[in-house]
Design a protein around this motif. Sequence first.
Motif, short mmCIF file in Angstrom:
data_model
loop_
_atom_site.label_atom_id
_atom_site.label_comp_id
_atom_site.label_asym_id
_atom_site.label_seq_id
_atom_site.Cartn_x
_atom_site.Cartn_y
_atom_site.Cartn_z
N SER A 138 25.16 78.26 61.60
CA SER A 138 25.21 77.58 62.31
C SER A 138 26.67 77.05 62.70
O SER A 138 27.48 76.53 63.75
CB SER A 138 24.72 75.92 62.09
N TYR A 148 23.30 75.83 58.05
CA TYR A 148 22.13 76.43 58.00
C TYR A 148 22.18 77.84 58.65
O TYR A 148 22.84 78.51 59.46
CB TYR A 148 21.28 75.39 58.69
N GLU A 175 27.25 70.74 57.18
CA GLU A 175 25.99 70.58 57.50
C GLU A 175 26.11 72.28 58.04
O GLU A 175 26.35 73.02 58.95
CB GLU A 175 25.61 69.88 58.41
N GLU A 214 22.40 74.73 67.93
CA GLU A 214 22.78 73.82 70.06
C GLU A 214 24.44 74.76 69.38
O GLU A 214 24.82 75.39 68.91
CB GLU A 214 23.14 72.73 68.97
N LYS A 227 27.92 72.09 65.26
CA LYS A 227 27.09 71.16 64.71
C LYS A 227 25.75 71.29 63.72
O LYS A 227 25.30 70.29 63.02
CB LYS A 227 26.78 70.09 65.69
N LYS A 228 25.04 71.63 64.72
CA LYS A 228 23.54 71.88 64.37
C LYS A 228 22.71 73.48 64.65
O LYS A 228 23.28 73.85 66.45
CB LYS A 228 22.73 71.05 65.21
#
Lengths: 274, 274
Positions: free
Chosen positions: A57, A174, A172, B234, B230-231
């Motif tokens: 990510s 992943y 965050e 995305e 961020k995610k």
Amino acid sequence: MKIGYLGPKGTFSEEAVIKYTQGVENCEVVEFNTIPEVINCISNSLCEEAVIPIENSIEGSVNIAVDMLINDANGIMIKGEVIIPISHCLISDAPVEFKDVHCILSHQQAIAQCREYISKKFPNAEIKATDSTAQAVLGVKSKPGVVAIGPERAAVIYGMRIIDRDIQDVKENYTRFLVLSQKDGVVTGKDKTSIVFSVPNVPGSLYNALGVLANKKINMTKIESRPSRKKLGEYVFWVDIEGHREDEIVKSVLEELKGRTDFLKVLGSYPKFK
Amino acid sequence: MKIGYLGPKGTFSEEAVIKYTQGVENCEVVEFNTIPEVINCISNSLCEEAVIPIENSIEGSVNIAVDMLINDANGIMIKGEVIIPISHCLISDAPVEFKDVHCILSHQQAIAQCREYISKKFPNAEIKATDSTAQAVLGVKSKPGVVAIGPERAAVIYGMRIIDRDIQDVKENYTRFLVLSQKDGVVTGKDKTSIVFSVPNVPGSLYNALGVLANKKINMTKIESRPSRKKLGEYVFWVDIEGHREDEIVKSVLEELKGRTDFLKVLGSYPKFK
């Protein structure tokens, strides 16, 4: 069943394999030293399945993995995906002060995920690329001033010291792993399909191809471009869509896409990671 | 006028600067050690212009450069592009046999462009990442068994020895450089415009955005996705289109795109490289 992964023990790949094989009996995991070797363990039938990192990510694609799957001619297919949170630690053998760190070891992806941290804390350190994060942790043994970036688990396994935690540039974080095999997954009703294609070099050709998906209201969960490696400005697209390639609607989409692309390959259908 | 680039002398960036400034008088080139420093020389007004590598035909984007431009809040704009052929050499100080090479130095992009060559010829060599290819060439001085991957020009400048040539994985290899400044280019009639945008996370939203270009028959010369950071899953899209942002048709396209995107930034218009 044998499952290949990027070893040695303690890599994030191993965490992904552990997650993937929870509750599955008779699994034997097999370590490989580099991502290409892991992918090749399917083509040369050393293993029935293999788990590889594909996308993070913060830093995006693992280019070597993406390019090998795009160009594979041995029928490797994707049969699953696993997503795990990634927390990078700064790891050394003996206690060390930040000012005495002169060399940082890690896999290129981990280095890129911690780029801002490294340039802020260790602007003058030498950076050495290793084949895996666990290899980096093994590499700091008896090396004063040399630190590794890698998983906490690797530090524990190899008895090294954690000097700092959660050092990636975005907390965050992943990574998505793919499970490769010679067959893809069966229909489960909650599937995804990965395809790669290229489009003619004329205005509107990508739009035209994506129109096939939009017209049938097929959700695209990923799109990425990679260089064709032939000509600057020519790209191959990797697209993930919802649905299984055996679903009627996906079948018709893939059929229609053939007519709007120069090259189209279905990498496989597999259950969405929950 | 001061122009910043990734030094020291002998990098491919220097070749790009030399090409860009041919026939231009009163140019002073300023070396920086890292790509972020080159980009920052515009924001902190150390230079009027800066030349950075952005995209290579084998390995794709220079992620750090793409991400910094996407996230820049200091109004950096693109005012030009330069494309140069890239031929990588294997370089050492003293004569060395392949079997005695134990360490390879280069910039991460150059290493990736020569990945197959390295794994075939030097499967066990240590890989050290340097801030530039010329820095790698400087680093082999008096180091037996240590080789650099870099430009012939750097070997000549620093008096090193070329051991092998054209070692990149695909012979035809090009890198595209961007010229950054606080203003973009004036209308020349043969221009390109670079934009970045993100779209809502609903089916068809990228298709919908690209439709604005297709409907007006605007040619898209590049599209690339980068993680939003961020995610997972995305993306932010970097798109190059033909035309200048002051052209009526491009103006109307950009206006319409605003309504179909969550975020839209024009990075600049500039003459297409001939």
